[in-house]
Design an enzyme around this catalytic site. Structure first.
Site, PDB file in Angstrom:
ATOM      1  N   GLU A   1       0.901  -1.312  -0.077  1.00  0.00           N
ATOM      2  CA  GLU A   1       0.007   0.097  -0.107  1.00  0.00           C
ATOM      3  C   GLU A   1       0.823   1.267   0.139  1.00  0.00           C
ATOM      4  O   GLU A   1       0.452   2.307  -0.511  1.00  0.00           O
ATOM      5  CB  GLU A   1      -0.742  -0.088   1.192  1.00  0.00           C
ATOM      6  CG  GLU A   1      -2.334   0.371   0.837  1.00  0.00           C
ATOM      7  CD  GLU A   1      -3.352   0.146   2.002  1.00  0.00           C
ATOM      8  OE1 GLU A   1      -3.936  -0.784   1.955  1.00  0.00           O
ATOM      9  OE2 GLU A   1      -3.250   0.543   3.152  1.00  0.00           O
TER      10      GLU A   1
ATOM     11  N   HIS B   1       6.509 -26.906  -0.790  1.00  0.00           N
ATOM     12  CA  HIS B   1       5.804 -28.174  -1.368  1.00  0.00           C
ATOM     13  C   HIS B   1       4.560 -27.509  -2.158  1.00  0.00           C
ATOM     14  O   HIS B   1       3.800 -28.265  -2.720  1.00  0.00           O
ATOM     15  CB  HIS B   1       5.270 -29.013  -0.370  1.00  0.00           C
ATOM     16  CG  HIS B   1       6.454 -29.795   0.496  1.00  0.00           C
ATOM     17  ND1 HIS B   1       7.053 -30.837  -0.044  1.00  0.00           N
ATOM     18  CD2 HIS B   1       7.258 -29.238   1.290  1.00  0.00           C
ATOM     19  CE1 HIS B   1       8.155 -31.141   0.756  1.00  0.00           C
ATOM     20  NE2 HIS B   1       8.184 -30.272   1.346  1.00  0.00           N
TER      21      HIS B   1
ATOM     22  N   LYS C   1     -14.204   0.614  -3.426  1.00  0.00           N
ATOM     23  CA  LYS C   1     -15.189   0.959  -2.535  1.00  0.00           C
ATOM     24  C   LYS C   1     -16.358   1.949  -3.416  1.00  0.00           C
ATOM     25  O   LYS C   1     -17.609   1.828  -3.108  1.00  0.00           O
ATOM     26  CB  LYS C   1     -14.755   1.931  -1.600  1.00  0.00           C
ATOM     27  CG  LYS C   1     -13.965   1.258  -0.631  1.00  0.00           C
ATOM     28  CD  LYS C   1     -13.362   2.356   0.423  1.00  0.00           C
ATOM     29  CE  LYS C   1     -12.147   1.967   1.304  1.00  0.00           C
ATOM     30  NZ  LYS C   1     -11.595   2.665   2.144  1.00  0.00           N
TER      31      LYS C   1
HETATM   32  O1  PA5 Z   1      -3.069   1.591   5.856  1.00  0.00           O
HETATM   33  C1  PA5 Z   1      -4.270   2.035   5.718  1.00  0.00           C
HETATM   34  O2  PA5 Z   1      -4.451   3.290   5.911  1.00  0.00           O
HETATM   35  C2  PA5 Z   1      -5.333   1.417   5.606  1.00  0.00           C
HETATM   36  O3  PA5 Z   1      -5.154  -0.097   5.048  1.00  0.00           O
HETATM   37  C3  PA5 Z   1      -6.518   1.186   6.488  1.00  0.00           C
HETATM   38  O4  PA5 Z   1      -5.940   0.747   7.773  1.00  0.00           O
HETATM   39  C4  PA5 Z   1      -7.653   0.262   6.500  1.00  0.00           C
HETATM   40  O5  PA5 Z   1      -8.305   0.888   5.205  1.00  0.00           O
HETATM   41  C5  PA5 Z   1      -8.668   0.578   7.516  1.00  0.00           C
HETATM   42  O6  PA5 Z   1      -9.198   1.959   7.605  1.00  0.00           O
HETATM   43  P1  PA5 Z   1      -9.703   2.585   8.779  1.00  0.00           P
HETATM   44  O7  PA5 Z   1      -8.914   2.213  10.013  1.00  0.00           O
HETATM   45  O8  PA5 Z   1     -10.021   3.908   8.465  1.00  0.00           O
HETATM   46  O9  PA5 Z   1     -10.990   1.492   8.839  1.00  0.00           O
END
Ligand code: PA5
Length: 440
Positions: free
Chosen positions: A278, A299, A413
């Site tokens: 990310e 494996h 989303k």
């Molecule tokens: O690293 C990030 O920002 C994302 O992976 C969030 O942690 C994830 O989308 C969850 O978001 P939130 O804590 O706002 O529910």
């Protein structure tokens, strides 16, 4: 080293030093998300005490199970730590003293999973920790609706408030608003800490403490790592790792596999994939992070790693000492032909498997980096968390991307909301339905 020239490595070390400087002086893209840098050394003792008080209060009230609700960065750090630090069969052995059984929800939209969670909750005395920085993420919001409804029905609205804790933004979001209205206890995720860098905040630490693990040791290990990884020299391991993986990327090694020979670290791979994927996968760039647990996956994935397309590099997380000792017994019939390893420790076989695999993969054309820890415990895990976070920040700046945003996560989303009929998404829904098979 057979894969790179010394001169190229020096060049990338220079780049890493430069990137570290940007992170240190806080002059790079996303510099308002650098709160994670000093969490290990600056987290107050009083916060950990509050977590322990909640655990003790719930234990006294007869709670045995905590549903921790969250997704992505609001889930993976705690899951990784609890998996690594717990007995592999804890749930079957029964609960450890002074600990709660932590189960996770809100990290998928599976109806089966949630219905089965409710089956479990019927047989348990339950509390919940709902974690969402934005307070608006759909997966945890749906799970929380169901879990909250269950808890309120079973214990009554007033008692339910003492069984619900929220970890969220200090002012914004639906979860904060609801918590204030209903009187839930809340812990704050600071604005300057992004989800995937939040394991050393209440997001990770509260579930870890509830599960009976020592957050003080975890933070102490992370603080040690903070010192080592904050040196602007080539001795800084985060800098060396960031330099080498970017050098290998520039040579066509586009996929990095984080592997370990200890199944307790399987979820370290999941946490690490989110952290790097990310943070770096944007603007058409980025090493693709993958993970495997050896020898299990030798494996299944072993053939590809050894002989498939040569775009893989590996980072091996080695564990120097196992926590337990187990000798292989002699078998009088020796039908499996393994008496030659009788009286050796299982760990020795694992170590030879690790060394043998590493050499085989190098021979097969897979460059390798190694991160070594003494043992799987709180301190070493805290150290790893901080090391990888710092390495990720440096690495993304070498790559030339902002490590701290995630614009690409919004695309699915938007489509999901449109298809579910969210007001305001009508035009998107029409356009999407035209692309789907008739009947959807
Ligand atoms: O690293 C990030 O920002 C994302 O992976 C969030 O942690 C994830 O989308 C969850 O978001 P939130 O804590 O706002 O529910």
């Amino acid at each position: 080293m057979p894969f790179v020239y010394e001169g190229d490595y020096s060049f990338y070390l220079e780049k890493a030093l430069e990137a570290y400087g940007i992170l240190d002086k806080e002059t790079g893209a996303g510099n308002d998300f650098l709160g994670w840098k000093h969490l290990p050394s600056q987290t107050p003792e009083s916060l950990l005490k509050q977590f322990e008080d909640i655990r003790d209060e719930w234990l006294q009230a007869g709670v045995d199970t905590v549903v921790v609700i969250g997704i992505g960065g609001s889930y993976l750090g705690a899951k990784c730590a609890i998996e690594a630090l717990s007995h592999s069969f804890q749930s079957r052995l029964g609960r450890k003293e002074n600990s709660l059984d932590v189960v996770f929800a809100g990290n998928n939209l599976s109806e089966d999973y949630l219905a089965e969670l409710l089956d479990l909750m019927l047989r348990r005395s339950v509390a919940t920790v709902v974690i969402s920085k934005s307070g608006t993420t759909t997966e945890p919001a749906i799970a929380f609706r169901l879990v909250r409804n269950f808890i309120e029905d079973r214990y009554g609205k007033k008692a339910a408030a003492s069984r619900i804790v929220a970890v969220t933004d200090k002012a914004k979001g639906a979860l904060k608003k609801l918590s204030d209205t209903e009187g839930y206890r809340t812990f704050v995720i600071e604005d300057n800490v992004g989800g995937r860098f939040s394991v050393l905040t209440p997001v990770g630490l509260l579930p870890i403490v509830l599960a009976g693990h020592d957050a003080r040791k975890l933070l102490a290990g992370a603080a040690e790592s903070e010192k080592i990884c904050s040196e602007a020299t080539e001795d800084n391991p985060a800098l060396r790792y960031a330099a080498m993986r970017n050098l290998l990327y520039s040579k066509g090694y586009k996929i990095e596999m984080l592997v370990s020979f200890n199944p307790k670290l399987t979820y370290l791979g999941e946490w690490w994939k989110q952290l790097f994927g990310e943070s770096e996968g944007k603007d058409g760039k980025g090493i693709f992070p993958a993970s495997a647990s050896f020898t299990t996956d030798l494996h299944s994935m072993g053939q590809y790693i050894q002989d498939g397309e040569r775009t893989l590099m590996e980072t091996v997380v080695s564990v120097e000492n196992s926590g337990r000792k187990l000798m292989i017994n002699t078998d009088p019939e020796n039908l499996d032909g393994l008496n030659f390893i009788a009286a050796k420790r299982v760990e020795e076989c694992n170590r030879m498997a690790e060394l043998g695999t590493r050499l085989a993969h190098i021979d097969g054309g897979v460059p390798q980096m190694q991160v070594s820890i003494e043992r799987v415990d709180e301190a070493n895990l805290g150290g790893l968390f901080y090391f990888f976070e710092m390495a990720c920040g440096i690495s993304a700046y070498i790559l030339g991307v902002n490590p701290f945003d995630q614009p690409g996560v919004e695309a699915y989303k938007k489509n999901m909301f449109a298809l579910l009929g969210k007001p305001g998404y009508e035009a998107d829904a029409v356009a999407l339905r035209e692309r789907l098979p008739i009947g959807f």
